[in-house]
Design a protein around this motif. Structure first.
Motif, PDB file in Angstrom:
ATOM      1  N   PRO A 116       0.795  -1.234   0.000  1.00 27.80           N
ATOM      2  CA  PRO A 116       0.000   0.000   0.000  1.00 27.80           C
ATOM      3  C   PRO A 116       0.826   1.281   0.000  1.00 27.80           C
ATOM      4  O   PRO A 116       0.464   2.254  -0.662  1.00 27.80           O
ATOM      5  CB  PRO A 116      -0.833  -0.126   1.282  1.00 27.80           C
ATOM      6  N   GLU A 117       1.937   1.282   0.720  1.00 27.77           N
ATOM      7  CA  GLU A 117       2.753   2.501   0.771  1.00 27.77           C
ATOM      8  C   GLU A 117       3.504   2.769  -0.539  1.00 27.77           C
ATOM      9  O   GLU A 117       4.105   3.837  -0.700  1.00 27.77           O
ATOM     10  CB  GLU A 117       3.733   2.451   1.938  1.00 27.77           C
ATOM     11  N   GLN A 118       3.453   1.826  -1.459  1.00 28.05           N
ATOM     12  CA  GLN A 118       4.106   1.992  -2.753  1.00 28.05           C
ATOM     13  C   GLN A 118       3.094   1.993  -3.896  1.00 28.05           C
ATOM     14  O   GLN A 118       3.469   1.853  -5.056  1.00 28.05           O
ATOM     15  CB  GLN A 118       5.137   0.881  -2.954  1.00 28.05           C
ATOM     16  N   SER A 119       1.825   2.180  -3.550  1.00 29.34           N
ATOM     17  CA  SER A 119       0.754   2.173  -4.556  1.00 29.34           C
ATOM     18  C   SER A 119       0.218   3.583  -4.756  1.00 29.34           C
ATOM     19  O   SER A 119      -0.043   4.317  -3.791  1.00 29.34           O
ATOM     20  CB  SER A 119      -0.385   1.250  -4.111  1.00 29.34           C
ATOM     21  N   TRP A 120       0.034   3.959  -6.031  1.00 25.95           N
ATOM     22  CA  TRP A 120      -0.404   5.300  -6.395  1.00 25.95           C
ATOM     23  C   TRP A 120      -1.473   5.209  -7.482  1.00 25.95           C
ATOM     24  O   TRP A 120      -1.551   4.214  -8.205  1.00 25.95           O
ATOM     25  CB  TRP A 120       0.783   6.127  -6.911  1.00 25.95           C
ATOM     26  N   THR A 121      -2.261   6.255  -7.611  1.00 28.20           N
ATOM     27  CA  THR A 121      -3.286   6.302  -8.651  1.00 28.20           C
ATOM     28  C   THR A 121      -3.191   7.631  -9.379  1.00 28.20           C
ATOM     29  O   THR A 121      -3.101   8.695  -8.740  1.00 28.20           O
ATOM     30  CB  THR A 121      -4.704   6.167  -8.054  1.00 28.20           C
ATOM     31  N   PHE A 122      -3.169   7.586 -10.717  1.00 27.12           N
ATOM     32  CA  PHE A 122      -3.239   8.813 -11.511  1.00 27.12           C
ATOM     33  C   PHE A 122      -4.712   9.226 -11.599  1.00 27.12           C
ATOM     34  O   PHE A 122      -5.559   8.442 -12.026  1.00 27.12           O
ATOM     35  CB  PHE A 122      -2.684   8.586 -12.908  1.00 27.12           C
ATOM     36  N   ALA A 123      -5.009  10.436 -11.210  1.00 25.88           N
ATOM     37  CA  ALA A 123      -6.398  10.909 -11.191  1.00 25.88           C
ATOM     38  C   ALA A 123      -6.504  12.254 -11.892  1.00 25.88           C
ATOM     39  O   ALA A 123      -5.505  12.964 -12.069  1.00 25.88           O
ATOM     40  CB  ALA A 123      -6.891  11.029  -9.750  1.00 25.88           C
ATOM     41  N   ASP A 124      -7.747  12.596 -12.272  1.00 25.69           N
ATOM     42  CA  ASP A 124      -8.053  13.905 -12.883  1.00 25.69           C
ATOM     43  C   ASP A 124      -7.248  14.119 -14.160  1.00 25.69           C
ATOM     44  O   ASP A 124      -6.790  15.238 -14.437  1.00 25.69           O
ATOM     45  CB  ASP A 124      -7.786  15.047 -11.896  1.00 25.69           C
ATOM     46  N   LEU A 125      -7.065  13.068 -14.937  1.00 15.76           N
ATOM     47  CA  LEU A 125      -6.262  13.165 -16.147  1.00 15.76           C
ATOM     48  C   LEU A 125      -6.974  13.993 -17.210  1.00 15.76           C
ATOM     49  O   LEU A 125      -8.164  13.834 -17.451  1.00 15.76           O
ATOM     50  CB  LEU A 125      -5.970  11.774 -16.718  1.00 15.76           C
ATOM     51  N   SER A 126      -6.229  14.871 -17.849  1.00 13.84           N
ATOM     52  CA  SER A 126      -6.741  15.629 -18.992  1.00 13.84           C
ATOM     53  C   SER A 126      -5.585  15.900 -19.938  1.00 13.84           C
ATOM     54  O   SER A 126      -4.437  16.018 -19.514  1.00 13.84           O
ATOM     55  CB  SER A 126      -7.385  16.942 -18.551  1.00 13.84           C
ATOM     56  N   ALA A 127      -5.891  15.948 -21.239  1.00 11.23           N
ATOM     57  CA  ALA A 127      -4.853  16.161 -22.251  1.00 11.23           C
ATOM     58  C   ALA A 127      -4.826  17.625 -22.649  1.00 11.23           C
ATOM     59  O   ALA A 127      -5.861  18.255 -22.838  1.00 11.23           O
ATOM     60  CB  ALA A 127      -5.129  15.296 -23.479  1.00 11.23           C
ATOM     61  N   LEU A 128      -3.627  18.163 -22.783  1.00 13.65           N
ATOM     62  CA  LEU A 128      -3.440  19.543 -23.211  1.00 13.65           C
ATOM     63  C   LEU A 128      -2.493  19.567 -24.402  1.00 13.65           C
ATOM     64  O   LEU A 128      -1.511  18.819 -24.430  1.00 13.65           O
ATOM     65  CB  LEU A 128      -2.832  20.385 -22.082  1.00 13.65           C
ATOM     66  N   PRO A 129      -2.745  20.423 -25.390  1.00 16.87           N
ATOM     67  CA  PRO A 129      -1.767  20.581 -26.468  1.00 16.87           C
ATOM     68  C   PRO A 129      -0.426  21.012 -25.901  1.00 16.87           C
ATOM     69  O   PRO A 129      -0.362  21.794 -24.956  1.00 16.87           O
ATOM     70  CB  PRO A 129      -2.389  21.674 -27.352  1.00 16.87           C
TER      71      PRO A 129
END
Length: 214
Positions: free
Chosen positions: A146-159
């Motif tokens: 758990p202390e080495q687990s991460w989640t990418f959130a709120d992803l959005s693409a920008l030019p």
């Protein structure tokens, strides 16, 4: 109609007088100037990211950097900081799947001494400190601790931003926040400062990712 040099000269003088105004108007409206990413509407990114790439702090433009003793190896417990781009392996991160949508962020630097204890990955403690540690086994064979687990959130693409006058290359960058399994988000705290887990509403919690793929 006879040519009237005096009138032509008057028109040319008037046109030249208007030129600075037109240039200022163009700058004010963004005509001919590439906008920065913050001025552009984001586009949704449907899936999370994987692979090898860089993570750059959105607030400062500094890159997530593994602090190796000799810049070529990273020891267990090594700091993770924010530094200017250097094109070295200590700013390369291998993003791998863990359990569900969670990820492991592995430094590309080999473990100090190559002692066979496995790669060093981004790790956090309950007090919010962030550092590198050898990868630990999770509760399942494919899971991460758990202390080495991460989640990418709120992803959005920008030019991808280009300097004024430059031709856009068509590539994009992805803006995101990096959530810790324990709660909170990975926060950049300034040049050379250690990263920490803090509030997700902190401006330093926004990052951009390059090189990673969906």
């Amino acid at each position: 109609m006879p040519y009237r040099p005096a009138l032509a000269a008057t028109k040319a003088t008037a046109a030249l007088a208007l030129l600075p105004c037109l240039l200022v108007a163009g700058l004010a409206t963004g005509v001919g100037v590439s906008p920065s990413p913050d001025d552009l509407p984001p586009r949704a990114v449907p899936r999370t990211l994987r692979g090898l790439g860089n993570l750059t702090a959105g607030r400062s433009g500094l890159r997530m950097t593994a602090f190796g003793a000799d810049a070529s190896h990273a020891a267990d417990g090594a700091a993770v900081t924010a530094m200017p781009e250097n094109a070295e392996e200590n700013q390369e991160w291998l993003v791998r799947p863990a359990t569900g949508d969670e990820l492991v962020l592995q430094s590309l630097l080999p473990s100090a001494g190559d002692d066979g204890t496995g790669p060093v990955v981004l790790t956090t403690d309950p007090d919010g400190s962030v550092y590198l540690a050898h990868e630990r086994a999770g509760s399942s064979p494919e899971g991460a601790s758990p202390e080495q687990s991460w989640t990418f959130a709120d992803l959005s693409a920008l030019p991808r931003w280009t300097a004024p006058g430059a031709v856009p290359d068509g590539r994009s960058t992805t803006r995101l926040r990096i959530h810790a399994h324990r709660g909170g988000c990975l926060v950049e705290q300034g040049y050379g400062e250690r990263l920490a887990v803090g509030g997700c509403d902190d401006p330093g919690a926004w990052w951009t990712a390059e090189g990673l793929t969906t």
